[in-house]
Design a protein around this motif. Structure first.
Motif, short mmCIF file in Angstrom:
data_model
loop_
_atom_site.label_atom_id
_atom_site.label_comp_id
_atom_site.label_asym_id
_atom_site.label_seq_id
_atom_site.Cartn_x
_atom_site.Cartn_y
_atom_site.Cartn_z
N GLU A 65 0.83 -1.20 0.00
CA GLU A 65 0.00 0.00 0.00
C GLU A 65 0.86 1.25 0.00
O GLU A 65 2.04 1.20 0.36
CB GLU A 65 -0.98 0.01 1.18
CG GLU A 65 -0.36 0.11 2.55
CD GLU A 65 -1.39 0.08 3.67
OE1 GLU A 65 -2.37 0.83 3.61
OE2 GLU A 65 -1.19 -0.69 4.61
N TYR A 66 0.25 2.34 -0.40
CA TYR A 66 0.95 3.62 -0.47
C TYR A 66 1.33 4.08 0.93
O TYR A 66 0.51 4.07 1.85
CB TYR A 66 0.09 4.67 -1.17
CG TYR A 66 0.75 6.02 -1.22
CD1 TYR A 66 1.84 6.23 -2.06
CD2 TYR A 66 0.31 7.06 -0.43
CE1 TYR A 66 2.47 7.46 -2.11
CE2 TYR A 66 0.92 8.31 -0.47
CZ TYR A 66 2.02 8.49 -1.31
OH TYR A 66 2.65 9.71 -1.36
N ALA A 67 2.59 4.51 1.10
CA ALA A 67 3.10 5.05 2.36
C ALA A 67 3.44 6.53 2.12
O ALA A 67 4.45 6.84 1.49
CB ALA A 67 4.33 4.27 2.81
N ALA A 68 2.59 7.41 2.61
CA ALA A 68 2.75 8.85 2.36
C ALA A 68 4.07 9.38 2.90
O ALA A 68 4.69 10.26 2.28
CB ALA A 68 1.58 9.63 2.95
N GLY A 69 4.54 8.86 4.04
CA GLY A 69 5.78 9.34 4.63
C GLY A 69 6.98 9.13 3.74
O GLY A 69 7.92 9.92 3.73
N ASN A 72 6.05 6.24 -1.49
CA ASN A 72 6.19 5.07 -2.35
C ASN A 72 5.27 3.98 -1.81
O ASN A 72 4.54 4.18 -0.84
CB ASN A 72 7.65 4.61 -2.46
CG ASN A 72 8.24 4.12 -1.16
OD1 ASN A 72 7.54 3.71 -0.22
ND2 ASN A 72 9.56 4.15 -1.07
N TYR A 73 5.30 2.84 -2.45
CA TYR A 73 4.49 1.71 -2.01
C TYR A 73 5.35 0.79 -1.16
O TYR A 73 6.50 0.51 -1.51
CB TYR A 73 3.90 0.97 -3.21
CG TYR A 73 2.75 1.74 -3.82
CD1 TYR A 73 1.43 1.47 -3.44
CD2 TYR A 73 2.98 2.76 -4.72
CE1 TYR A 73 0.38 2.20 -3.96
CE2 TYR A 73 1.93 3.49 -5.25
CZ TYR A 73 0.64 3.21 -4.86
OH TYR A 73 -0.41 3.94 -5.37
N GLN A 74 4.80 0.33 -0.04
CA GLN A 74 5.51 -0.52 0.90
C GLN A 74 4.75 -1.82 1.10
O GLN A 74 3.52 -1.84 1.11
CB GLN A 74 5.66 0.19 2.26
CG GLN A 74 6.65 1.34 2.24
CD GLN A 74 8.07 0.86 2.17
OE1 GLN A 74 8.53 0.11 3.03
NE2 GLN A 74 8.79 1.29 1.14
N GLU A 162 13.25 -5.01 -1.05
CA GLU A 162 13.54 -3.59 -0.88
C GLU A 162 12.35 -2.76 -0.41
O GLU A 162 12.55 -1.68 0.16
CB GLU A 162 14.18 -2.99 -2.13
CG GLU A 162 13.23 -2.59 -3.22
CD GLU A 162 13.96 -1.89 -4.38
OE1 GLU A 162 13.29 -1.10 -5.04
OE2 GLU A 162 15.14 -2.16 -4.60
N ASP A 163 11.13 -3.22 -0.61
CA ASP A 163 9.97 -2.45 -0.14
C ASP A 163 9.36 -3.02 1.15
O ASP A 163 8.28 -2.62 1.55
CB ASP A 163 8.91 -2.31 -1.23
CG ASP A 163 8.29 -3.62 -1.67
OD1 ASP A 163 8.82 -4.70 -1.31
OD2 ASP A 163 7.28 -3.57 -2.40
#
Length: 185
Positions: A65-69, A72-74, A162-163
């Protein structure tokens, strides 16, 4: 070893507020007489949950899911806030239904953890979920989450991914591996 007394709170004041966060300045006096001001983010007080769901004996289900901080997607385990009136177990089951489309017959508590406790007052309750059954609830995510099955036997590859960087997800995976190892002995 004797426990140190917690510092005396001299004053508390909200210094910043947004829709999601409140930052509080706290003036403290320590047992040695030193006074300092700390800033901390106040939590809602409800806490949060993270769940390590097993779709079978060797397959975990993660979400991307998208990580605003990080913008990117994590990749990580399903998680979310505890709603008012919910127990951590109820919140864990609701989050599973919202994020991966399954409920759990069995929720096994792993540990309650904190994140940056010097600055943040939130607790996250981590569970293992087993005996999943299909049930979907509508969540509050802005887009559908990508469901990512992962073989437990490939845990090192997940740690190398990496994510897959969130410390709480990494801790949840390692605690799960340790629990499984202890349970098999």
């Amino acid at each position: 070893m004797a426990r140190k007394p917690t510092p005396e709170i001299l004053q508390r004041q909200i210094v910043a507020r947004s829709r999601l966060l409140r930052i509080e300045a706290v003036d403290l006096r320590f047992s040695n007489g030193v006074e300092r001001q700390f800033e901390r983010m106040q939590s809602s007080g409800r806490g949060a949950v993270m769940i390590v769901p097993f779709v079978d004996a060797d397959t975990l289900m993660l979400v991307r899911e998208y990580a605003a901080g990080l913008h990117n997607y994590q990749l990580g385990f399903p998680k979310g806030l505890i709603d008012p009136g919910e127990t951590p177990e109820q919140a864990a089951n609701r989050e599973l239904k919202e994020e991966i489309g399954f409920g759990a017959q069995q929720l096994i508590p792993l540990k309650s953890v904190t994140m940056a406790p010097q600055f943040f007052s939130a607790t996250m309750h981590i569970f293992i979920a087993r005996d999943l059954y299909p049930e979907q609830l509508e969540g509050d995510e802005p887009e559908p989450l990508e469901r990512v099955p992962w073989l437990l036997s490939k845990a090192q590859a997940l740690l190398d991914q990496e994510d897959f960087t969130e410390a709480r997800s990494i801790a949840a995976l390692l605690m799960t591996l340790r629990k499984l190892e202890r349970d098999s002995n």
